[in-house]
Scaffold this motif. Structure first.
Motif, PDB file in Angstrom:
ATOM      1  N   LYS A 288       0.851  -1.194   0.000  1.00  0.00           N
ATOM      2  CA  LYS A 288       0.000   0.000   0.000  1.00  0.00           C
ATOM      3  C   LYS A 288       0.883   1.238   0.000  1.00  0.00           C
ATOM      4  N   LEU A 289       0.819   2.011  -1.104  1.00  0.00           N
ATOM      5  CA  LEU A 289       1.656   3.184  -1.271  1.00  0.00           C
ATOM      6  C   LEU A 289       0.777   4.389  -1.580  1.00  0.00           C
ATOM      7  N   LYS A 290       0.784   5.377  -0.683  1.00  0.00           N
ATOM      8  CA  LYS A 290      -0.021   6.590  -0.857  1.00  0.00           C
ATOM      9  C   LYS A 290       0.912   7.800  -0.827  1.00  0.00           C
ATOM     10  N   LEU A 291       0.952   8.510  -1.957  1.00  0.00           N
ATOM     11  CA  LEU A 291       1.843   9.656  -2.091  1.00  0.00           C
ATOM     12  C   LEU A 291       1.111  10.881  -2.650  1.00  0.00           C
ATOM     13  N   SER A 292      -0.198  10.905  -2.539  1.00  0.00           N
ATOM     14  CA  SER A 292      -0.987  11.982  -3.124  1.00  0.00           C
ATOM     15  C   SER A 292      -0.719  13.332  -2.457  1.00  0.00           C
ATOM     16  N   TYR A 293      -1.069  14.411  -3.172  1.00  0.00           N
ATOM     17  CA  TYR A 293      -0.969  15.783  -2.669  1.00  0.00           C
ATOM     18  C   TYR A 293       0.455  16.109  -2.220  1.00  0.00           C
ATOM     19  N   ASN A 294       1.403  15.758  -3.089  1.00  0.00           N
ATOM     20  CA  ASN A 294       2.793  16.102  -2.885  1.00  0.00           C
ATOM     21  C   ASN A 294       3.301  16.836  -4.121  1.00  0.00           C
ATOM     22  N   ASN A 313       6.064  -5.943  -6.974  1.00  0.00           N
ATOM     23  CA  ASN A 313       5.119  -6.896  -7.577  1.00  0.00           C
ATOM     24  C   ASN A 313       4.028  -7.366  -6.624  1.00  0.00           C
ATOM     25  N   GLN A 314       4.069  -6.919  -5.366  1.00  0.00           N
ATOM     26  CA  GLN A 314       2.997  -7.245  -4.427  1.00  0.00           C
ATOM     27  C   GLN A 314       2.030  -6.079  -4.220  1.00  0.00           C
ATOM     28  N   LEU A 315       2.239  -4.994  -4.945  1.00  0.00           N
ATOM     29  CA  LEU A 315       1.473  -3.776  -4.713  1.00  0.00           C
ATOM     30  C   LEU A 315      -0.016  -3.983  -4.976  1.00  0.00           C
ATOM     31  N   THR A 316      -0.834  -3.605  -3.985  1.00  0.00           N
ATOM     32  CA  THR A 316      -2.285  -3.680  -4.119  1.00  0.00           C
ATOM     33  C   THR A 316      -2.920  -2.301  -4.182  1.00  0.00           C
ATOM     34  N   HIS A 317      -2.225  -1.280  -3.709  1.00  0.00           N
ATOM     35  CA  HIS A 317      -2.798   0.063  -3.597  1.00  0.00           C
ATOM     36  C   HIS A 317      -1.767   1.089  -4.018  1.00  0.00           C
ATOM     37  N   LEU A 318      -2.056   1.842  -5.090  1.00  0.00           N
ATOM     38  CA  LEU A 318      -1.174   2.914  -5.542  1.00  0.00           C
ATOM     39  C   LEU A 318      -1.990   4.190  -5.668  1.00  0.00           C
ATOM     40  N   GLU A 319      -1.603   5.199  -4.900  1.00  0.00           N
ATOM     41  CA  GLU A 319      -2.317   6.481  -4.919  1.00  0.00           C
ATOM     42  C   GLU A 319      -1.321   7.616  -5.092  1.00  0.00           C
TER      43      GLU A 319
END
Length: 488
Positions: A288-294, A313-319
């Motif tokens: 789970k990777l969240k990098l929004s509003y940067n 390769n295990q990523l389920t969430h990209l924001e």
């Protein structure tokens, strides 16, 4: 027919991320101003925000009230003065530069020297060459006061790493926040309590730090490299909605965290010039990777951004919403078979929807790519995405018709397609979407009748956010007031 994957182990949510009523800063200056003026953060309710932003005032008022009650109680002879109230805001920190030259601290310095050498870090930060007020020297001073002979090496290194983290992010001026404040809460930090008891720290049964959650806590500065001391067990790092400022080389601090599964750093001052920072490719366990509003910029379809995604390769969430990304949708995205959430809206990207035709994205649950320049048509292969519950492709340049195959997206609950150039009619096959709550297709070039089955599905849904909108009128969609919730 594509498989419908078992997503029961994932916390599939829509409401916490889907809010078209919120207005987010859209320009770099707006983001900076929001920090400088200490305005309400983007997803915070007004009441919650008031309490949060005025936490110190509320605490002071609460403390004053307790003291007043105590005084009244004492004056009336009905009680005694209470003990001093600890508001948990900031730890009592002992720092003493003189202790760093005490021979008694040599053992600690030797331990730390080995830790720095083993992790290819420069131990010069321990010598005082850069002054005694560096986060590392302050942490060393605190650790020397904190020293207990029976404390094992791992515990001591953990306490040191967290102390450096505190001093590196607490009340640290940067170019974005020249007048920072202290952490809002630092309960039990830098006390004799075990680090597992410190605010925002979670440990496993063996008392190893597995999670740091200091979101909305007024952190500034940057993540220090010393966090590497936690790399073996740390799986979750949540630092959303702070004032952390990091540039390209600063991301080196994250590279050792190869067991990190969740990284939430949305709404900070993270900079990047070419899509995803190269160092993120080391985060091979990331889910789970969240990098929004940067402040990320550059081509998201660059070679190294695709290489970074290939390593995850295990990523389920990209924001990565509301950054300044350009280029196409990364071609590797279409191969990410584990991806469940993809939020890339409000950038400056230009791409078509071919990435949805690979047949490998069968786990997609929510896809939000609004306010980019999406060209071409909606491919018929989109009907294979049977797990998709929420799809938003608004404010763009889509042409052609709405594919009838979308009626096969059996899990679809919310569909936003407004502000495009779509033609034809609303497919009657959409009446098969029995869970449909939202369909917004206004501001297109659609004609014909709104299928009755679509009206019935939306009006019969138990959702509080049900909505059916279209352009109603001559040579537009025929949709009665009892069907559409709003006509344009």
């Amino acid at each position: 027919m594509s498989r419908v994957p078992d997503l029961s182990d994932l916390d599939l949510q829509l409401e916490d991320v889907e809010d078209y009523t919120s207005e987010y800063p859209t320009g770099e200056a707006d983001i900076r101003n929001s920090a400088e003026n200490d305005v309400v953060k983007y997803r915070r309710g007004v009441v919650t925000a008031f309490i949060f932003e005025n936490k110190k005032l509320v605490m002071i008022a609460g403390t004053a009230l307790v003291v007043l009650i105590a005084i009244i109680s004492i004056a009336s002879g009905k009680g005694s003065a209470p003990a001093a109230v600890d508001d948990g805001h900031a730890p009592l920190i002992l720092t003493d530069a003189a202790i760093l030259d005490d021979p008694k601290t040599d053992d600690i310095k030797n331990e730390l020297q080995k830790m720095y050498n083993n992790n290819d870090m420069d131990p010069i930060v321990l010598t005082g060459a850069d002054g005694d007020n560096t986060p590392q020297r302050r942490a060393l001073s605190w650790l020397s006061h904190d020293y207990e002979e029976d404390m094992d090496h791992a515990t001591r290194m953990t306490r040191y790493a967290l102390a450096v983290f505190y001093y590196s992010t607490n009340d640290v001026p940067t170019e974005e926040t020249p007048e920072p404040k202290t952490w809002y809460e630092a309960d039990k930090w830098l006390t004799k309590e075990h680090a597992c008891e410190w605010q925002g720290i979670e440990c496993n049964e063996r008392l190893h730090v597995v999670e740091i959650d200091l979101s909305r806590n007024n952190l500034s500065g940057k993540i220090p490299k010393e966090i590497t001391a936690l790399d073996e067990h740390l799986t979750t790092l949540i630092l959303s909605e702070n004032f952390i400022l990091m540039h390209e080389k600063d991301y080196d601090a994250l590279m050792p965290l190869t067991n990190l599964e969740t990284l939430l750093m949305d709404d900070n001052f993270l900079h990047g010039s070419n899509g995803l920072p190269t160092q993120f490719g080391s985060l091979v366990s990331m889910k789970k990777l969240k990098l929004s509003y940067n402040l990320f910029k550059g081509n998201m379809d660059s070679a190294h951004s695709n290489a970074v995604l290939a390593n995850m390769n295990q990523l389920t969430h990209l924001e990565m919403e509301a950054c300044y990304l350009t280029g196409s949708m990364p071609h590797h995205i279409g191969r990410m078979s584990n991806l469940v959430y993809l939020y890339m809206r409000r950038n400056a990207m230009k791409f078509d929807l071919k990435f949805l035709t690979t047949g490998q994205m069968t786990d997609l649950f929510a896809l939000w790519i609004d306010a980019n320049e999406i060209t071409g048509t909606i491919p018929s292969e989109i009907g294979l995405l049977e797990s998709m519950a929420s799809l938003s492709m608004t404010n763009s340049s889509l042409t052609g018709t709405i594919p009838s195959e979308m009626g096969n997206m059996s899990a679809l609950r919310r569909l936003w397609l407004f502000n495009n150039e779509l033609t034809g009619s609303v497919p009657v096959e959409l009446k098969k979407l029995s869970d449909l709550e939202i369909l917004q297709v206004h501001h297109n070039k659609l004609k014909g009748e709104m299928p009755n089955g679509v009206c019935e599905n939306i009006h019969n849904s138990g959702s509080d956010v049900k909505s059916l909108t279209s352009d109603c009128g001559t040579n537009q969609i025929s949709c009665s007031d009892s069907c559409c919730t709003r006509c344009f």
